[in-house]
Design a protein around this motif. Structure first.
Motif, PDB file in Angstrom:
ATOM      1  N   UNK A   1       4.154   7.752  -5.076  1.00  0.00           N
ATOM      2  CA  UNK A   1       3.667   7.161  -3.825  1.00  0.00           C
ATOM      3  C   UNK A   1       4.779   6.768  -2.896  1.00  0.00           C
ATOM      4  N   UNK A   2       4.494   6.873  -1.622  1.00  0.00           N
ATOM      5  CA  UNK A   2       5.440   6.429  -0.597  1.00  0.00           C
ATOM      6  C   UNK A   2       4.925   5.131  -0.022  1.00  0.00           C
ATOM      7  N   UNK A   3       5.780   4.129  -0.013  1.00  0.00           N
ATOM      8  CA  UNK A   3       5.372   2.805   0.432  1.00  0.00           C
ATOM      9  C   UNK A   3       5.087   2.812   1.930  1.00  0.00           C
ATOM     10  N   UNK A   4       3.943   2.264   2.314  1.00  0.00           N
ATOM     11  CA  UNK A   4       3.630   2.092   3.733  1.00  0.00           C
ATOM     12  C   UNK A   4       4.275   0.798   4.201  1.00  0.00           C
ATOM     13  N   UNK A   5       5.045   0.884   5.252  1.00  0.00           N
ATOM     14  CA  UNK A   5       5.755  -0.300   5.771  1.00  0.00           C
ATOM     15  C   UNK A   5       4.761  -1.380   6.157  1.00  0.00           C
ATOM     16  N   UNK A   6       5.025  -2.574   5.662  1.00  0.00           N
ATOM     17  CA  UNK A   6       4.170  -3.698   6.018  1.00  0.00           C
ATOM     18  C   UNK A   6       4.459  -4.140   7.451  1.00  0.00           C
TER      19      UNK A   6
ATOM     20  N   UNK B   1       0.847  -1.195   0.000  1.00  0.00           N
ATOM     21  CA  UNK B   1       0.000   0.000   0.000  1.00  0.00           C
ATOM     22  C   UNK B   1       0.878   1.239   0.000  1.00  0.00           C
ATOM     23  N   UNK B   2       0.351   2.297  -0.608  1.00  0.00           N
ATOM     24  CA  UNK B   2       1.102   3.547  -0.755  1.00  0.00           C
ATOM     25  C   UNK B   2       0.292   4.704  -0.190  1.00  0.00           C
ATOM     26  N   UNK B   3       1.001   5.750   0.261  1.00  0.00           N
ATOM     27  CA  UNK B   3       0.307   6.976   0.661  1.00  0.00           C
ATOM     28  C   UNK B   3       0.866   8.157  -0.137  1.00  0.00           C
ATOM     29  N   UNK B   4       0.157   9.276  -0.117  1.00  0.00           N
ATOM     30  CA  UNK B   4       0.543  10.477  -0.879  1.00  0.00           C
ATOM     31  C   UNK B   4       0.823  10.124  -2.331  1.00  0.00           C
ATOM     32  N   UNK B   5      -0.126   9.485  -2.958  1.00  0.00           N
ATOM     33  CA  UNK B   5       0.165   8.865  -4.251  1.00  0.00           C
ATOM     34  C   UNK B   5       0.441   9.903  -5.338  1.00  0.00           C
ATOM     35  N   UNK B   6      -0.324  11.002  -5.370  1.00  0.00           N
ATOM     36  CA  UNK B   6      -0.097  12.009  -6.410  1.00  0.00           C
ATOM     37  C   UNK B   6       0.436  13.304  -5.817  1.00  0.00           C
TER      38      UNK B   6
END
Ligand code: MN
Length: 256
Positions: free
Chosen positions: A206-211, A185-190
């Motif tokens: 996008x910045x990857x959300x740590x699993x 999952x990513x945040x701040x995609x655009x």
């Protein structure tokens, strides 16, 4: 063994060259790859313009650069360019990982999948590094070992294997895991910016959300632990768990 090599980073990408070097000593190969980078093109095909396949003078085998997607390349190779069917298709080595749900966007995986749709076994192989100086040697050796296992086995005729190799020196690799797909999952995609005329534009960054660490058996966890991940993929996306529930809707869904 006759191997079709392809990728989504383009015909000049170092990962593809590493595959060609690894396979050419012991196997016959052909290269059909996009004429430029087509990463994140997923399983797109070209239908609104002609495709051209330019024969390339390549020292390691017959090669064509195609002005299309990875999917176009495999389709064109298997139907038109190659004089016979390959025993296995190897797509990569991608610059950067193809893990978890990211595979839905991956041209590397889609090229392998296209081969499977033709009834052939296929491997997508990716190195978890975007560095220009990345060493693709280990990933290439793994791809060859796995390809040799797949070829000529009727039971594996449509096997699709997604391989991800950590970006570590060989000595620091902590083994091989057979995995399932994780979720990325990513945040701040655009990111929104303004062009010189004051109009907004949007850049996907996008910045990857740590699993979280609970899913130890996923491809994401394996690579994070320094292991080579091999995930068997299936082209049947049917959600079999939902079939009984949906069948139960039929009586009341529409009055027909
Ligand atoms: Mn790529």
């Amino acid at each position: 063994m006759f191997v079709l090599l392809t990728n989504d980073d383009g015909i000049e990408a170092p990962g593809l060259l590493a595959l060609a070097r690894e396979f050419c000593a012991r196997h016959e190969l052909a290269i059909v790859a996009p004429d430029r980078e087509r990463s994140a093109s997923a399983h797109a095909i070209t239908v609104d313009r002609p495709l051209r396949a330019k024969k390339i003078e390549h020292p390691l085998g017959p090669a064509w650069a195609v002005n299309g997607t990875p999917g176009d390349c495999v389709k064109l190779a298997l139907t038109t360019l190659l004089s016979r069917q390959p025993d296995v298709i190897v797509s990569g080595i991608n610059r950067g990982p193809n893990l978890g749900t990211d595979i839905f966007y991956s041209g590397t995986v889609a090229a392998a999948l296209e081969g499977v749709l033709f009834g052939l076994p296929a491997i997508a192989v990716s190195l978890a590094s975007y560095a220009a100086t990345a060493d693709y040697g280990l990933a290439a050796r793994v791809a060859r070992a796995v390809a040799e296992r797949l070829a000529g086995k009727p039971a594996l005729s449509q096997a699709l294997l997604n391989i991800n190799v950590p970006n570590l020196p060989d000595k620091e690799i902590r083994g091989i895991s057979i995995t399932r797909l994780g979720t990325r999952r990513y945040k701040n995609v655009f990111e929104a910016r303004k062009d010189p005329r004051g109009q907004p534009y949007y850049w996907l960054a996008g910045e990857l959300i740590k699993e979280e660490g609970s899913d130890r058996d996923t491809d994401i966890a394996a690579v994070a632990e320094g292991k080579i991940s091999i995930t068997p993929l299936h082209i049947d996306l049917t959600d079999y768990r939902r079939l009984p529930e949906l069948k139960g809707w039929l009586d009341s869904l529409f009055d027909i």
